[in-house]
Design an enzyme around this catalytic site. Structure first.
Site, mmCIF file in Angstrom:
data_model
loop_
_atom_site.group_PDB
_atom_site.id
_atom_site.type_symbol
_atom_site.label_atom_id
_atom_site.label_comp_id
_atom_site.label_asym_id
_atom_site.label_seq_id
_atom_site.Cartn_x
_atom_site.Cartn_y
_atom_site.Cartn_z
ATOM 1 N N SER A 61 0.793 -1.237 0.000
ATOM 2 C CA SER A 61 0.000 0.000 0.000
ATOM 3 C C SER A 61 0.825 1.287 0.000
ATOM 4 C CB SER A 61 -0.931 0.021 1.213
ATOM 5 O OG SER A 61 -2.055 -0.759 0.946
ATOM 6 N N TYR A 236 -4.964 4.223 7.729
ATOM 7 C CA TYR A 236 -6.372 3.815 7.626
ATOM 8 C C TYR A 236 -7.201 4.262 8.821
ATOM 9 C CZ TYR A 236 -3.730 0.685 4.603
ATOM 10 O OH TYR A 236 -2.835 0.188 3.720
HETATM 11 N N1 GLN Z 1 -1.994 -5.302 -2.191
HETATM 12 C C1 GLN Z 1 -2.660 -5.171 -0.934
HETATM 13 C C2 GLN Z 1 -4.162 -5.290 -1.099
HETATM 14 O O1 GLN Z 1 -4.681 -4.748 -2.025
HETATM 15 C C3 GLN Z 1 -2.315 -3.856 -0.338
HETATM 16 C C4 GLN Z 1 -2.964 -3.643 0.998
HETATM 17 C C5 GLN Z 1 -2.071 -3.009 2.036
HETATM 18 O O2 GLN Z 1 -0.848 -2.970 1.932
HETATM 19 N N2 GLN Z 1 -2.694 -2.550 3.088
HETATM 20 O O3 GLN Z 1 -4.833 -5.928 -0.345
#
Ligand code: GLN
Length: 300
Positions: A61, A236
């Site tokens: 992410s 988040y």
């Molecule tokens: N590739 C991951 C997903 O889409 C990224 C999520 C993350 O790092 N929080 O679930």
């Protein structure tokens, strides 16, 4: 600084035992839970390292920040017609609100829905341009995708597929949702080290100075948007608590990375794969708290 890094690393090492390595993307389950590294890159060029700083892991992410940078450079603040700039109490992979009649876009570019809607707005070879920008900022031309993680996520990412198709149905996503998803999975599978993350953080901490062109946005507006959105959404649904406890614009990824930008001072890159229930590196979060306290980093 070197001494502080070593101490902070050891003080937080035990925390990793409280977390779990991500397994919902099968290839990520192979990560070594004992890896732990911190790198600080000051904006004047000094670099400090402790622990496993040269181990590669997928950016996940944290790539959302670079994707937002490119989308803003391609489109200016028009990007925010399709994705908001507000915080959310929901987890990163949430989708249920996207079907509420009064919701017309995802909350922010840091949750998966917002990130897919952001990447979709990048022109040309979206993931290829994200990779190129990461190579340019870090000065590390050897950075590349992990094909294994990319394919693993593409095979299993049912929730992200549901998010993209729902956004298409709701008119948030223009173009082919499968194409946007493919680029999103690729950008998440880019492999970096803690030091690459520190350099990305230092670039943000230095007001995004140094690119040959900023496209449709001016550098200061770009920088302000990125840091503000990392502050309200980079962690988040716990971005508020993190702002109070750490107070540094940051972004985490389920590969175990945290990238942080201390304006005018430094970038921080941390790597420790075991995650808490919100998808953040447990030891990484602890290290950020310790560093913020010891180096007086909070912007608040
Ligand atoms: N590739 C991951 C997903 O889409 C990224 C999520 C993350 O790092 N929080 O679930």
């Amino acid at each position: 600084m070197q001494k502080i890094l070593g101490e902070v690393l050891e003080e937080n090492r035990e925390l990793a035992k409280k977390g779990r390595v991500a397994s919902y993307i099968p290839a990520l389950a192979k990560a070594n839970p004992d890896h732990l590294g911190i790198c600080i890159a000051e904006i004047d060029g000094n670099t400090y390292k402790a622990g496993d700083c040269d181990v590669k892991f997928t950016i996940q992410s944290i790539s959302k920040v670079i994707a937002l940078m490119l989308a803003l450079m391609d489109n200016g603040e028009k990007v925010f017609e399709k994705v908001g700039r507000e915080g959310t109490e929901d987890p990163f992979n949430t989708l249920y609100k996207l079907d509420l009649p009064y919701i017309d876009k995802p909350a922010n570019p840091m949750i998966n829905a917002g990130a897919i809607a952001t990447t979709a707005q990048i022109k040309g070879d979206k993931a290829g341009r994200i990779l190129e920008l990461i190579r340019n900022i870090t000065g590390n031309s050897s950075i590349d995708y992990s094909r294994e993680v990319y394919l693993s996520e593409k095979e299993t990412g049912e929730k992200n597929k549901a998010i993209a198709h729902l956004m298409k149905a709701r008119g948030i996503l223009e173009g082919d949702p499968e194409e946007a998803l493919d680029h999103y999975f690729k950008q998440c599978s880019i492999e970096v080290t803690a030091c690459d993350l520190a350099k990305l953080g230092a670039f943000l901490a230095n007001g995004c100075k140094g690119l040959p062109s900023y496209g449709k946005i001016d550098r200061k507006t770009l920088s302000r948007n990125l840091l503000a959105i990392m502050t309200i959404g980079g962690m988040y649904n716990v971005s508020g608590a993190y702002a109070a406890e750490v107070g540094v614009p940051s972004k985490s990824g389920v590969g175990g990375g945290i990238m942080a930008a201390v304006s005018g001072r430094m970038g921080i890159g941390i790597f420790s794969p075991p995650l808490d229930e919100n998808g953040h590196s447990v030891a990484g979060y602890g290290i950020m708290k310790s560093l913020s306290y010891r180096l007086d980093l909070s912007i608040f």
